[in-house]
Design a protein around this motif. Structure first.
Motif, PDB file in Angstrom:
ATOM      1  N   MET A   1      79.858  21.329  23.068  1.00 12.75           N
ATOM      2  CA  MET A   1      79.345  20.045  23.478  1.00 12.75           C
ATOM      3  C   MET A   1      78.005  20.267  24.170  1.00 12.75           C
ATOM      4  SD  MET A   1      80.783  16.975  25.963  1.00 12.75           S
ATOM      5  CE  MET A   1      82.250  17.778  26.390  1.00 12.75           C
ATOM      6  N   GLU A   2      77.060  19.406  23.936  1.00 10.75           N
ATOM      7  CA  GLU A   2      75.748  19.514  24.553  1.00 10.75           C
ATOM      8  C   GLU A   2      75.564  18.381  25.552  1.00 10.75           C
ATOM      9  OE1 GLU A   2      71.588  18.746  22.695  1.00 10.75           O
ATOM     10  OE2 GLU A   2      72.098  20.851  22.334  1.00 10.75           O
ATOM     11  N   ILE A   3      75.098  18.751  26.763  1.00 10.38           N
ATOM     12  CA  ILE A   3      74.843  17.785  27.828  1.00 10.38           C
ATOM     13  C   ILE A   3      73.415  17.976  28.293  1.00 10.38           C
ATOM     14  CG2 ILE A   3      75.454  17.056  30.168  1.00 10.38           C
ATOM     15  CD1 ILE A   3      78.258  18.150  29.668  1.00 10.38           C
ATOM     16  N   GLU A   4      72.667  16.883  28.386  1.00  8.73           N
ATOM     17  CA  GLU A   4      71.323  16.930  28.955  1.00  8.73           C
ATOM     18  C   GLU A   4      71.431  16.592  30.437  1.00  8.73           C
ATOM     19  OE1 GLU A   4      66.868  15.023  28.460  1.00  8.73           O
ATOM     20  OE2 GLU A   4      68.493  14.264  27.223  1.00  8.73           O
ATOM     21  N   ILE A   5      70.816  17.415  31.276  1.00  6.53           N
ATOM     22  CA  ILE A   5      70.839  17.200  32.718  1.00  6.53           C
ATOM     23  C   ILE A   5      69.463  16.749  33.169  1.00  6.53           C
ATOM     24  CG2 ILE A   5      71.157  18.275  34.967  1.00  6.53           C
ATOM     25  CD1 ILE A   5      72.959  20.325  33.623  1.00  6.53           C
ATOM     26  N   ILE A   6      69.431  15.658  33.910  1.00  6.57           N
ATOM     27  CA  ILE A   6      68.206  15.165  34.517  1.00  6.57           C
ATOM     28  C   ILE A   6      68.449  15.148  36.021  1.00  6.57           C
ATOM     29  CG2 ILE A   6      66.599  13.225  34.703  1.00  6.57           C
ATOM     30  CD1 ILE A   6      67.590  12.333  31.931  1.00  6.57           C
ATOM     31  N   SER A   7      67.526  15.682  36.792  1.00  2.00           N
ATOM     32  CA  SER A   7      67.706  15.712  38.243  1.00  2.00           C
ATOM     33  C   SER A   7      66.511  15.070  38.937  1.00  2.00           C
ATOM     34  CB  SER A   7      67.919  17.144  38.722  1.00  2.00           C
ATOM     35  OG  SER A   7      66.884  17.982  38.279  1.00  2.00           O
ATOM     36  N   PHE A   8      66.757  14.582  40.147  1.00  6.25           N
ATOM     37  CA  PHE A   8      65.738  13.854  40.891  1.00  6.25           C
ATOM     38  C   PHE A   8      65.652  14.378  42.320  1.00  6.25           C
ATOM     39  CE2 PHE A   8      67.313  11.046  37.601  1.00  6.25           C
ATOM     40  CZ  PHE A   8      66.157  10.529  37.059  1.00  6.25           C
ATOM     41  N   GLY A   9      64.524  14.081  42.978  1.00  3.33           N
ATOM     42  CA  GLY A   9      64.345  14.410  44.389  1.00  3.33           C
ATOM     43  C   GLY A   9      64.494  15.891  44.653  1.00  3.33           C
ATOM     44  N   GLN A  10      65.096  16.217  45.788  1.00  7.76           N
ATOM     45  CA  GLN A  10      65.237  17.617  46.177  1.00  7.76           C
ATOM     46  C   GLN A  10      66.167  18.372  45.232  1.00  7.76           C
ATOM     47  OE1 GLN A  10      67.061  16.229  50.005  1.00  7.76           O
ATOM     48  NE2 GLN A  10      68.288  18.057  49.757  1.00  7.76           N
ATOM     49  N   ILE A  11      67.012  17.677  44.526  1.00  6.66           N
ATOM     50  CA  ILE A  11      67.894  18.334  43.556  1.00  6.66           C
ATOM     51  C   ILE A  11      67.070  18.886  42.393  1.00  6.66           C
ATOM     52  CG2 ILE A  11      69.800  17.973  41.935  1.00  6.66           C
ATOM     53  CD1 ILE A  11      70.910  15.945  44.003  1.00  6.66           C
ATOM     54  N   ALA A  12      65.986  18.207  42.050  1.00  6.48           N
ATOM     55  CA  ALA A  12      65.112  18.679  40.965  1.00  6.48           C
ATOM     56  C   ALA A  12      64.479  20.022  41.301  1.00  6.48           C
ATOM     57  CB  ALA A  12      64.036  17.645  40.672  1.00  6.48           C
ATOM     58  N   GLU A  13      64.359  20.328  42.600  1.00  5.45           N
ATOM     59  CA  GLU A  13      63.828  21.632  42.991  1.00  5.45           C
ATOM     60  C   GLU A  13      64.821  22.749  42.682  1.00  5.45           C
ATOM     61  OE1 GLU A  13      62.760  21.245  47.108  1.00  5.45           O
ATOM     62  OE2 GLU A  13      61.454  19.547  46.710  1.00  5.45           O
ATOM     63  N   LEU A  14      66.115  22.416  42.652  1.00  2.00           N
ATOM     64  CA  LEU A  14      67.160  23.396  42.343  1.00  2.00           C
ATOM     65  C   LEU A  14      67.439  23.487  40.847  1.00  2.00           C
ATOM     66  CD1 LEU A  14      69.795  22.420  45.058  1.00  2.00           C
ATOM     67  CD2 LEU A  14      68.269  24.386  45.112  1.00  2.00           C
ATOM     68  N   ILE A  15      67.489  22.331  40.223  1.00  2.80           N
ATOM     69  CA  ILE A  15      67.896  22.248  38.819  1.00  2.80           C
ATOM     70  C   ILE A  15      66.761  21.635  38.014  1.00  2.80           C
ATOM     71  CG2 ILE A  15      69.555  21.283  37.195  1.00  2.80           C
ATOM     72  CD1 ILE A  15      71.449  20.881  39.555  1.00  2.80           C
ATOM     73  N   ASN A  16      66.186  22.397  37.125  1.00  2.00           N
ATOM     74  CA  ASN A  16      65.191  21.828  36.224  1.00  2.00           C
ATOM     75  C   ASN A  16      65.917  21.018  35.165  1.00  2.00           C
ATOM     76  OD1 ASN A  16      63.020  23.117  37.490  1.00  2.00           O
ATOM     77  ND2 ASN A  16      63.392  24.986  36.337  1.00  2.00           N
ATOM     78  N   ASN A  17      65.264  19.975  34.673  1.00  2.00           N
ATOM     79  CA  ASN A  17      65.858  19.212  33.576  1.00  2.00           C
ATOM     80  C   ASN A  17      66.105  20.169  32.421  1.00  2.00           C
ATOM     81  OD1 ASN A  17      65.469  17.022  35.224  1.00  2.00           O
ATOM     82  ND2 ASN A  17      63.829  16.142  34.008  1.00  2.00           N
ATOM     83  N   GLN A  18      67.288  20.090  31.862  1.00  2.00           N
ATOM     84  CA  GLN A  18      67.653  21.045  30.828  1.00  2.00           C
ATOM     85  C   GLN A  18      68.803  20.517  29.993  1.00  2.00           C
ATOM     86  OE1 GLN A  18      69.813  24.535  32.538  1.00  2.00           O
ATOM     87  NE2 GLN A  18      69.230  23.593  34.474  1.00  2.00           N
ATOM     88  N   LYS A  19      69.022  21.172  28.880  1.00  2.00           N
ATOM     89  CA  LYS A  19      70.194  20.897  28.058  1.00  2.00           C
ATOM     90  C   LYS A  19      71.094  22.106  28.162  1.00  2.00           C
ATOM     91  CE  LYS A  19      68.157  17.705  24.831  1.00  2.00           C
ATOM     92  NZ  LYS A  19      68.083  17.251  23.457  1.00  2.00           N
ATOM     93  N   ILE A  20      72.382  21.861  28.357  1.00  2.00           N
ATOM     94  CA  ILE A  20      73.327  22.967  28.428  1.00  2.00           C
ATOM     95  C   ILE A  20      74.435  22.748  27.419  1.00  2.00           C
ATOM     96  CG2 ILE A  20      72.849  23.570  30.830  1.00  2.00           C
ATOM     97  CD1 ILE A  20      75.340  22.041  31.657  1.00  2.00           C
ATOM     98  N   ASP A  21      74.902  23.828  26.855  1.00  2.00           N
ATOM     99  CA  ASP A  21      76.039  23.787  25.946  1.00  2.00           C
ATOM    100  C   ASP A  21      77.265  24.122  26.784  1.00  2.00           C
ATOM    101  OD1 ASP A  21      77.583  23.619  23.669  1.00  2.00           O
ATOM    102  OD2 ASP A  21      77.200  25.698  23.091  1.00  2.00           O
ATOM    103  N   THR A  22      78.166  23.190  26.903  1.00  2.00           N
ATOM    104  CA  THR A  22      79.284  23.359  27.825  1.00  2.00           C
ATOM    105  C   THR A  22      80.609  23.183  27.097  1.00  2.00           C
ATOM    106  OG1 THR A  22      79.096  21.041  28.391  1.00  2.00           O
ATOM    107  CG2 THR A  22      77.987  22.579  29.826  1.00  2.00           C
ATOM    108  N   THR A  23      81.168  24.286  26.720  1.00  2.00           N
ATOM    109  CA  THR A  23      82.479  24.256  26.099  1.00  2.00           C
ATOM    110  C   THR A  23      83.518  24.104  27.198  1.00  2.00           C
ATOM    111  OG1 THR A  23      81.688  25.711  24.359  1.00  2.00           O
ATOM    112  CG2 THR A  23      84.065  25.546  24.629  1.00  2.00           C
ATOM    113  N   GLY A  24      84.432  23.193  27.038  1.00  2.00           N
ATOM    114  CA  GLY A  24      85.505  23.015  28.006  1.00  2.00           C
ATOM    115  C   GLY A  24      85.220  21.993  29.085  1.00  2.00           C
ATOM    116  N   ILE A  25      84.020  21.437  29.122  1.00  2.00           N
ATOM    117  CA  ILE A  25      83.722  20.396  30.109  1.00  2.00           C
ATOM    118  C   ILE A  25      83.883  19.047  29.405  1.00  2.00           C
ATOM    119  CG2 ILE A  25      81.955  19.380  31.598  1.00  2.00           C
ATOM    120  CD1 ILE A  25      80.862  22.167  32.036  1.00  2.00           C
ATOM    121  N   THR A  26      84.925  18.336  29.796  1.00  2.00           N
ATOM    122  CA  THR A  26      85.231  17.078  29.131  1.00  2.00           C
ATOM    123  C   THR A  26      85.129  15.864  30.038  1.00  2.00           C
ATOM    124  OG1 THR A  26      87.577  17.377  29.600  1.00  2.00           O
ATOM    125  CG2 THR A  26      86.774  18.207  27.480  1.00  2.00           C
ATOM    126  N   ASP A  27      85.015  16.107  31.358  1.00  2.00           N
ATOM    127  CA  ASP A  27      84.945  14.982  32.289  1.00  2.00           C
ATOM    128  C   ASP A  27      83.998  15.297  33.441  1.00  2.00           C
ATOM    129  OD1 ASP A  27      86.452  16.387  34.379  1.00  2.00           O
ATOM    130  OD2 ASP A  27      88.212  16.021  33.142  1.00  2.00           O
TER     131      ASP A  27
END
Length: 77
Positions: free
Chosen positions: A1-27
């Motif tokens: 499964m592919e999830i696109e992550i978008i982050s804002f504010g101080q969280i964006a300093e930790l996590i760059n916007n990215q796409k991750i392939d996450t097997t087993g993440i359903t919720d």
């Protein structure tokens, strides 16, 4: 499964916007655990998740190719 992550504010300093392939993440609870393991600084921060532009209030199923925004607290006026 592919999830696109978008982050804002101080969280964006930790996590760059990215796409991750996450097997087993359903919720959103499983996603939250996964992302906090990847970025331990998130554990001490308050933030909200939005799934496909809708703020998540409770555990929600994540569809394939979803977009999840990770947002710090905010107020309007």
């Amino acid at each position: 499964m592919e999830i696109e992550i978008i982050s804002f504010g101080q969280i964006a300093e930790l996590i760059n916007n990215q796409k991750i392939d996450t097997t087993g993440i359903t919720d959103t609870e499983t996603f939250k655990q996964h992302i906090e393991n990847q970025f331990p600084a998130l554990k001490s921060m308050k933030y909200k998740l939005a799934l496909n532009k809708n703020i998540v209030q409770e555990n929600t199923e994540i569809p394939n190719q979803a977009t999840i925004a990770i947002m710090p607290p905010f107020s309007g006026g």
